[in-house]
Motif scaffolding. Structure first.
Motif, short mmCIF file in Angstrom:
data_model
loop_
_atom_site.label_atom_id
_atom_site.label_comp_id
_atom_site.label_asym_id
_atom_site.label_seq_id
_atom_site.Cartn_x
_atom_site.Cartn_y
_atom_site.Cartn_z
N PRO A 1 116.70 -16.42 53.59
CA PRO A 1 116.52 -15.15 54.28
C PRO A 1 115.54 -14.88 55.84
CG PRO A 1 117.06 -14.33 52.21
CD PRO A 1 116.02 -16.39 52.14
N PRO A 2 116.50 -14.05 57.01
CA PRO A 2 115.52 -15.04 57.53
C PRO A 2 114.47 -13.87 58.10
CG PRO A 2 117.51 -14.33 58.38
CD PRO A 2 117.63 -14.22 56.59
N GLU A 3 114.22 -12.88 57.23
CA GLU A 3 112.65 -12.35 57.29
C GLU A 3 111.85 -12.96 56.29
OE1 GLU A 3 115.21 -10.36 53.86
OE2 GLU A 3 115.99 -10.84 55.89
N ARG A 4 112.16 -14.01 55.42
CA ARG A 4 111.40 -14.49 54.68
C ARG A 4 110.88 -16.28 55.52
NH1 ARG A 4 110.06 -13.45 49.90
NH2 ARG A 4 110.60 -11.25 50.47
N HIS A 5 111.92 -16.17 56.62
CA HIS A 5 111.27 -17.64 56.76
C HIS A 5 109.68 -18.40 57.47
CE1 HIS A 5 115.40 -18.53 59.09
NE2 HIS A 5 115.38 -18.37 57.26
N VAL A 6 109.25 -16.87 57.77
CA VAL A 6 107.80 -17.00 58.31
C VAL A 6 106.80 -17.64 57.07
CG1 VAL A 6 105.72 -15.74 59.11
CG2 VAL A 6 107.73 -15.25 60.15
#
Length: 320
Positions: free
Chosen positions: A315-320
């Protein structure tokens, strides 16, 4: 009226009249160096080939001892050969050394002939020294190749045009467990499992037909009937006329490689069959591979996900 042939005695007399002249012509035209020495080993005469070979003008060498053209370490041999010849012994094709005016050494075969007067009294010795420098180079090259052949770390067998073993190196003895004497004269197929006899015949035929036979997978077995997976290379051996006279068969034992391949296949099966999703990514996070569980879990076909960043599954919010 027909001509009457000359009697044999007349022809013999004619030959005798010219014998000295003809012999001297042979001496002058001989392709090998000939030096005439007296009974003490002093040079009396030499032919043009001796002048050319040794680099001494005739007037410079005449009157000098024969050892002038012999390296010091071979002087004893020169004296011994002269002595043996004077005693009536045949001295033929004895290996020796000659030395040229510029110090170059020439390997030769020496023949001494005792020269006699008509009453049989010895008057001198003709020394013929045949240059075998080229032969020595060939012999040394043959020795070098023999060492390479015998010391090679892979088994090498030389077979005739019918597949009969005519030579083998030490590694072949070691690998197959047969002595040299046991294998010589045997068919190469003695070392090939029956199921691969046709392949052995085919590879030999292809090689004799001029085809390059390199690194073909095959099998050998040893004296204990242990199967050895190998890579086979055949090389046609040719004579000076370019005719194939034998075939060298070199094999490389790939047992270890086959074991590694089997282990890799086993691990690949485990990787693909395990129920946990596994994804392989490179150092930049790009998907390189994935197992069937990953396909089933994430719903992406294998070929669609390979080459994509791993973040495709995050998920985008977990890319970091």
């Amino acid at each position: 009226m027909t001509d009457t042939p000359a009697p044999d005695s007349a022809r013999a007399g004619d030959f005798a009249d010219h014998a000295v002249e003809w012999a001297y012509r042979v001496f002058l035209d001989a392709a090998d160096p000939i030096v005439i020495e007296d009974l003490q080993g002093v040079v009396l005469d030499m032919n043009p080939e001796a002048v050319r070979s040794y680099g001494f003008p005739k007037e410079e060498l005449v009157g000098k001892p024969i050892t002038t053209i012999v390296p010091p370490r071979r002087h004893d041999q020169a004296h011994e050969l002269l002595s043996r010849c004077l005693q009536g012994e045949q001295v033929r094709n004895v290996e020796g050394i000659r030395q040229t005016r510029d110090g170059r050494e020439v390997p030769v075969l020496i023949t001494l002939s005792l020269l006699r007067r008509e009453d049989g009294t010895p008057v001198g010795v003709a020394t013929i020294a045949k240059d075998i420098g080229t032969l020595k180079v060939v012999e040394e090259e043959n020795r070098r190749l023999t060492r390479v052949f015998m010391d090679a770390t892979d088994p090498i067998i030389v077979e005739d045009l019918h597949g009969v073993v005519i030579d083998l190196n030490r590694e072949a003895e070691q690998t197959y467990g047969f002595s040299r004497e046991e294998l010589l004269g045997s068919s190469i197929k003695r070392l090939v499992p029956p199921a691969r006899h046709e392949q052995a015949d085919d590879l030999l035929a292809r090689c004799l037909a001029g085809e390059r036979v390199r690194n073909v997978e095959g099998l050998r077995w040893n004296r204990s009937r242990e199967i050895l997976p190998i890579l086979v290379t055949l090389s046609a051996l040719k004579d000076e006329a370019g005719e194939t006279v034998a075939v060298a068969t070199m094999v490389k034992d790939i047992s270890h490689l086959k074991a590694v391949e089997d282990e890799n296949r086993r691990l690949a099966r485990v990787y693909m069959d395990v129920s946990v999703p596994i994804i392989v990514e490179d150092l930049d996070g790009i998907v390189m591979d994935l197992n069937q569980a990953a396909v089933d879990t994430y719903g992406f076909p294998r070929d669609e996900l390979i080459g994509q960043p791993i973040t495709t599954l995050v998920p985008p919010e977990r890319h970091v």
